[in-house]
Design a protein around this motif. Sequence first.
Motif, PDB file in Angstrom:
ATOM      1  N   LEU B   5       0.849  -1.196   0.000  1.00  0.00           N
ATOM      2  CA  LEU B   5       0.000   0.000   0.000  1.00  0.00           C
ATOM      3  C   LEU B   5       0.885   1.245   0.000  1.00  0.00           C
ATOM      4  O   LEU B   5       1.875   1.310   0.730  1.00  0.00           O
ATOM      5  CB  LEU B   5      -0.884   0.030   1.250  1.00  0.00           C
ATOM      6  N   PHE B   7       1.011   5.611   0.133  1.00  0.00           N
ATOM      7  CA  PHE B   7       0.233   6.769   0.579  1.00  0.00           C
ATOM      8  C   PHE B   7       0.920   8.089   0.211  1.00  0.00           C
ATOM      9  O   PHE B   7       2.103   8.108  -0.120  1.00  0.00           O
ATOM     10  CB  PHE B   7       0.044   6.719   2.103  1.00  0.00           C
ATOM     11  N   ALA B   8       0.135   9.142   0.311  1.00  0.00           N
ATOM     12  CA  ALA B   8       0.634  10.513   0.140  1.00  0.00           C
ATOM     13  C   ALA B   8       1.444  10.655  -1.158  1.00  0.00           C
ATOM     14  O   ALA B   8       0.980  10.192  -2.203  1.00  0.00           O
ATOM     15  CB  ALA B   8       1.429  10.929   1.378  1.00  0.00           C
ATOM     16  N   GLN B  11       2.103   7.527  -3.375  1.00  0.00           N
ATOM     17  CA  GLN B  11       0.957   7.094  -4.160  1.00  0.00           C
ATOM     18  C   GLN B  11       0.897   7.864  -5.484  1.00  0.00           C
ATOM     19  O   GLN B  11       0.644   7.308  -6.543  1.00  0.00           O
ATOM     20  CB  GLN B  11      -0.290   7.377  -3.325  1.00  0.00           C
ATOM     21  N   GLU B  12       1.184   9.162  -5.377  1.00  0.00           N
ATOM     22  CA  GLU B  12       1.143   9.980  -6.587  1.00  0.00           C
ATOM     23  C   GLU B  12       2.306   9.653  -7.518  1.00  0.00           C
ATOM     24  O   GLU B  12       2.137   9.598  -8.740  1.00  0.00           O
ATOM     25  CB  GLU B  12       1.144  11.463  -6.214  1.00  0.00           C
ATOM     26  N   ILE B  71       4.822   4.199   4.668  1.00  0.00           N
ATOM     27  CA  ILE B  71       4.253   5.300   5.446  1.00  0.00           C
ATOM     28  C   ILE B  71       5.215   6.471   5.519  1.00  0.00           C
ATOM     29  O   ILE B  71       6.131   6.484   6.333  1.00  0.00           O
ATOM     30  CB  ILE B  71       3.878   4.781   6.861  1.00  0.00           C
ATOM     31  N   PRO B  72       5.040   7.467   4.648  1.00  0.00           N
ATOM     32  CA  PRO B  72       5.885   8.659   4.747  1.00  0.00           C
ATOM     33  C   PRO B  72       5.657   9.333   6.104  1.00  0.00           C
ATOM     34  O   PRO B  72       4.657   9.056   6.771  1.00  0.00           O
ATOM     35  CB  PRO B  72       5.365   9.557   3.621  1.00  0.00           C
TER      36      PRO B  72
END
Lengths: 77, 77, 157, 157
Positions: B5, B7-8, B11-12, B71-72
């Motif tokens: 997964l 995020f932030a 993800q982009e 997880i940044p």
Amino acid sequence: MITVLLFAHLQEEAGQDRLEMDLDEITIGDLKKELQQKFRLSQLDHVMVAINEEYALNDDKVKQGDVVAFIPPVSGG
Amino acid sequence: MITVLLFAHLQEEAGQDRLEMDLDEITIGDLKKELQQKFRLSQLDHVMVAINEEYALNDDKVKQGDVVAFIPPVSGG
Amino acid sequence: MNNELFQIVDEPIILQDLVDKVERREAGAVTTFIGTVREWTKGKRTVYLEYQAYKPMAIKMLKTIGDEIQSKWPNTKVAITHRVGRLDISDIAVIIAVSSPHRKQAYEANEYAIERIKQIVPIWKKEHWEDGETWIGDQLEKVSYPKGKPNIKGEVL
Amino acid sequence: MNNELFQIVDEPIILQDLVDKVERREAGAVTTFIGTVREWTKGKRTVYLEYQAYKPMAIKMLKTIGDEIQSKWPNTKVAITHRVGRLDISDIAVIIAVSSPHRKQAYEANEYAIERIKQIVPIWKKEHWEDGETWIGDQLEKVSYPKGKPNIKGEVL
């Protein structure tokens, strides 16, 4: 005349919350003694006094027209 | 298969928030390298990893069926 | 809703009203303190409380606390409402709301406000226990004012 | 109203709901922290924010914070709701409510909760400025985790 306001247990001991006294140029200390005699109040050592809504000291003088409040240790909040 | 997964900003950068990778018994550190190559992600040194919703260290191993989240640094609140 | 920042009321206090009074676009943090009537104090059960205030002076002292906070934590905004009269268990006696751009100041200023209320605001609480009643003295548990009067200049005791 | 003490939501957060969740007859103090979207940060104007969460883990971490608080300040009760999605200026991003018999614990536990949220809860904020957008990193302004991972054991950094 000066107006005296009583609160909390003092009000209950004196049976009134407000009285007019025919006095002038009296120190807070002496006024405390007067009241203590008049109403057999419990001791007033820990009771603060405000003159016209400002905290005052025992040596401060009350003059005609002043509103003097006897303020037992506060317990708000 | 392991599920990854993102995020932030990760993800982009990757253009997706979730991917399946056919891997097993790989350390977090090695998985980071794989991903970095695959998606040309910005460096992952400050990115934490959680395995199955628990924070994990670079030496911890991921096995089949695990969900690995990148997880940044967090900025909630 | 009354827009005064410092109030003594005899109806229930509405939390959201206080928050609305301090909200601003530049604030990133609002803290509130809600003081409620607790059922048990040191093993004694309270049935209800009665609060009495010297109202005009109490409002004045709340404003003083607001001024102190302004000078200690510039760019905060404070609202305080204290209720008087009969309060039952869980009723709200006081609410303090503070907004500020950053959270640290909002916490500090809020805690400062409640400490100062307990020092200088002329409000008294009468506890009605199961077996009697008492006017409660200084909750700071000091038996007298060491300096002869409540600390009215904003010093921390 | 959902009765869960720790929630991630995408609708507006209602302050009173959080307070209701922590109220108890033995509580004399409730503190709340309301984190709102601030318009200005270090001279830069925010137009709106976007919050993203790794939802199941975020809820788990909020519960962890609740457990930490229970062990540090027994007899407190905590509720935390964080909102995600698009938030405009003054919208509420997070509310923390803590009740306890005495006020000191309610302040301390509340402040502890927001500090820990900023350390361990997987939620990210994207700032939309007038002239661009950025995902915001660690708000504690540390560039990395000195111990290799966020402080997850409840130590104060």
